[in-house]
Scaffold this motif. Structure first.
Motif, PDB file in Angstrom:
ATOM      1  N   PRO A  65     -19.758  73.653 -43.405  1.00 20.77           N
ATOM      2  CA  PRO A  65     -19.288  74.170 -44.691  1.00 20.77           C
ATOM      3  C   PRO A  65     -20.423  74.386 -45.697  1.00 20.77           C
ATOM      4  N   THR A  66     -21.403  73.511 -45.692  1.00 24.13           N
ATOM      5  CA  THR A  66     -22.546  73.648 -46.595  1.00 24.13           C
ATOM      6  C   THR A  66     -23.382  74.852 -46.199  1.00 24.13           C
ATOM      7  N   TYR A  67     -23.636  75.003 -44.916  1.00 27.67           N
ATOM      8  CA  TYR A  67     -24.408  76.146 -44.422  1.00 27.67           C
ATOM      9  C   TYR A  67     -23.725  77.454 -44.809  1.00 27.67           C
ATOM     10  N   ILE A  68     -22.427  77.548 -44.571  1.00 26.35           N
ATOM     11  CA  ILE A  68     -21.692  78.772 -44.893  1.00 26.35           C
ATOM     12  C   ILE A  68     -21.709  79.037 -46.389  1.00 26.35           C
ATOM     13  N   ASP A  69     -21.562  78.003 -47.194  1.00 25.19           N
ATOM     14  CA  ASP A  69     -21.639  78.164 -48.647  1.00 25.19           C
ATOM     15  C   ASP A  69     -23.005  78.706 -49.059  1.00 25.19           C
ATOM     16  N   TYR A  70     -24.075  78.183 -48.484  1.00 25.77           N
ATOM     17  CA  TYR A  70     -25.431  78.657 -48.803  1.00 25.77           C
ATOM     18  C   TYR A  70     -25.609  80.124 -48.408  1.00 25.77           C
ATOM     19  N   VAL A  71     -25.135  80.484 -47.220  1.00 23.10           N
ATOM     20  CA  VAL A  71     -25.270  81.863 -46.749  1.00 23.10           C
ATOM     21  C   VAL A  71     -24.469  82.804 -47.642  1.00 23.10           C
ATOM     22  N   MET A  72     -23.236  82.435 -47.942  1.00 19.36           N
ATOM     23  CA  MET A  72     -22.388  83.300 -48.766  1.00 19.36           C
ATOM     24  C   MET A  72     -22.956  83.435 -50.182  1.00 19.36           C
ATOM     25  N   THR A  73     -23.521  82.391 -50.720  1.00 22.73           N
ATOM     26  CA  THR A  73     -24.157  82.454 -52.043  1.00 22.73           C
ATOM     27  C   THR A  73     -25.377  83.355 -51.987  1.00 22.73           C
ATOM     28  N   TRP A  74     -26.177  83.242 -50.933  1.00 23.51           N
ATOM     29  CA  TRP A  74     -27.367  84.085 -50.770  1.00 23.51           C
ATOM     30  C   TRP A  74     -26.974  85.559 -50.707  1.00 23.51           C
ATOM     31  N   VAL A  75     -25.939  85.870 -49.920  1.00 23.02           N
ATOM     32  CA  VAL A  75     -25.480  87.258 -49.808  1.00 23.02           C
ATOM     33  C   VAL A  75     -24.926  87.747 -51.142  1.00 23.02           C
ATOM     34  N   GLN A  76     -24.141  86.915 -51.827  1.00 25.57           N
ATOM     35  CA  GLN A  76     -23.592  87.310 -53.131  1.00 25.57           C
ATOM     36  C   GLN A  76     -24.718  87.615 -54.114  1.00 25.57           C
ATOM     37  N   ASN A  77     -25.779  86.808 -54.096  1.00 21.73           N
ATOM     38  CA  ASN A  77     -26.924  87.069 -54.975  1.00 21.73           C
ATOM     39  C   ASN A  77     -27.592  88.398 -54.643  1.00 21.73           C
ATOM     40  N   LEU A  78     -27.674  88.744 -53.362  1.00 24.84           N
ATOM     41  CA  LEU A  78     -28.219  90.053 -52.976  1.00 24.84           C
ATOM     42  C   LEU A  78     -27.323  91.183 -53.468  1.00 24.84           C
ATOM     43  N   LEU A  79     -26.010  91.013 -53.306  1.00 23.07           N
ATOM     44  CA  LEU A  79     -25.078  92.044 -53.756  1.00 23.07           C
ATOM     45  C   LEU A  79     -25.133  92.241 -55.277  1.00 23.07           C
ATOM     46  N   ASP A  80     -25.424  91.174 -55.998  1.00 27.25           N
ATOM     47  CA  ASP A  80     -25.495  91.237 -57.463  1.00 27.25           C
ATOM     48  C   ASP A  80     -26.838  91.748 -57.973  1.00 27.25           C
ATOM     49  N   ASP A  81     -27.842  91.852 -57.099  1.00 29.93           N
ATOM     50  CA  ASP A  81     -29.190  92.276 -57.485  1.00 29.93           C
ATOM     51  C   ASP A  81     -29.271  93.805 -57.514  1.00 29.93           C
ATOM     52  N   ASP A  82     -29.420  94.376 -58.710  1.00 29.02           N
ATOM     53  CA  ASP A  82     -29.466  95.841 -58.846  1.00 29.02           C
ATOM     54  C   ASP A  82     -30.657  96.475 -58.146  1.00 29.02           C
ATOM     55  N   SER A  83     -31.697  95.709 -57.857  1.00 28.38           N
ATOM     56  CA  SER A  83     -32.831  96.289 -57.136  1.00 28.38           C
ATOM     57  C   SER A  83     -32.534  96.426 -55.641  1.00 28.38           C
ATOM     58  N   VAL A  84     -31.551  95.691 -55.153  1.00 29.18           N
ATOM     59  CA  VAL A  84     -31.149  95.774 -53.752  1.00 29.18           C
ATOM     60  C   VAL A  84     -29.931  96.686 -53.597  1.00 29.18           C
ATOM     61  N   PHE A  85     -28.931  96.479 -54.453  1.00 27.54           N
ATOM     62  CA  PHE A  85     -27.697  97.268 -54.449  1.00 27.54           C
ATOM     63  C   PHE A  85     -27.488  97.839 -55.851  1.00 27.54           C
ATOM     64  N   PRO A  86     -28.122  98.979 -56.141  1.00 34.42           N
ATOM     65  CA  PRO A  86     -27.979  99.573 -57.473  1.00 34.42           C
ATOM     66  C   PRO A  86     -26.522  99.935 -57.780  1.00 34.42           C
ATOM     67  N   THR A  87     -26.149  99.787 -59.037  1.00 38.10           N
ATOM     68  CA  THR A  87     -24.775 100.091 -59.440  1.00 38.10           C
ATOM     69  C   THR A  87     -24.689 101.301 -60.369  1.00 38.10           C
ATOM     70  N   LYS A  88     -25.826 101.810 -60.787  1.00 38.93           N
ATOM     71  CA  LYS A  88     -25.839 102.973 -61.670  1.00 38.93           C
ATOM     72  C   LYS A  88     -25.981 104.250 -60.855  1.00 38.93           C
ATOM     73  N   ALA A  89     -25.284 105.289 -61.281  1.00 40.31           N
ATOM     74  CA  ALA A  89     -25.325 106.573 -60.580  1.00 40.31           C
ATOM     75  C   ALA A  89     -26.752 107.097 -60.511  1.00 40.31           C
ATOM     76  N   GLY A  90     -27.143 107.586 -59.355  1.00 36.91           N
ATOM     77  CA  GLY A  90     -28.477 108.167 -59.167  1.00 36.91           C
ATOM     78  C   GLY A  90     -29.566 107.149 -58.871  1.00 36.91           C
ATOM     79  N   ALA A  91     -29.233 105.874 -58.877  1.00 36.50           N
ATOM     80  CA  ALA A  91     -30.248 104.835 -58.606  1.00 36.50           C
ATOM     81  C   ALA A  91     -30.328 104.571 -57.108  1.00 36.50           C
TER      82      ALA A  91
END
Length: 91
Positions: A65-91
Motif C-alpha cells: 500500500p505504501t509503494y502504490i501510494d508513492y507511485v500514484m503520488t509521483w504520477v499525480q505530480n507529473l500530471l500536475d506539472d505544466d512542463s510535462v503535461f501542458p494545460t494551455k492551448a498551443g503549449a
C-alpha cells in the motif's frame, strides 16, 4: 485509435490521464484487501519484488500500500506539472 484531427501529444496526454484515473479507482477497490499486514512487500510472485528509490538513492522495500501510494503520488505530480503535461492551448 487517434482521432483524425487530434494532435498526437494531446491525444496521448488525455489517454494517460484517463488511464491514471481508472487505475486509481481500481486500486481503491483493492485497498481493502491489501493492507500493510497482508501485503508487507510490493511483489509480483515469489521471484519479483518491487523497491522504491528513496531520497538517498537507496533501494528500499515497502509494504504494497505504501509503494502504490508513492507511485500514484509521483504520477499525480507529473500530471500536475505544466512542463510535462501542458494545460494551455498551443503549449
Amino acid at each position: 485509435m487517434q482521432p483524425k484531427y487530434a494532435d498526437i501529444m494531446e491525444w496521448v496526454a488525455v489517454n494517460i490521464f484517463d488511464f491514471y484515473q481508472n487505475l486509481n479507482q481500481f486500486y481503491g477497490v483493492l485497498a481493502e484487501c491489501c493492507t500493510q499486514q497482508s501485503c508487507p512487500a510490493m511483489a509480483a510472485g515469489p521471484a519479483l519484488n518491487y523497491t522504491w528509490v528513496n531520497q538517498d538513492r537507496k533501494s528500499v522495500q515497502l509494504p504494497a500500500p505504501t509503494y502504490i501510494d508513492y507511485v500514484m503520488t509521483w504520477v499525480q505530480n507529473l500530471l500536475d506539472d505544466d512542463s510535462v503535461f501542458p494545460t494551455k492551448a498551443g503549449a
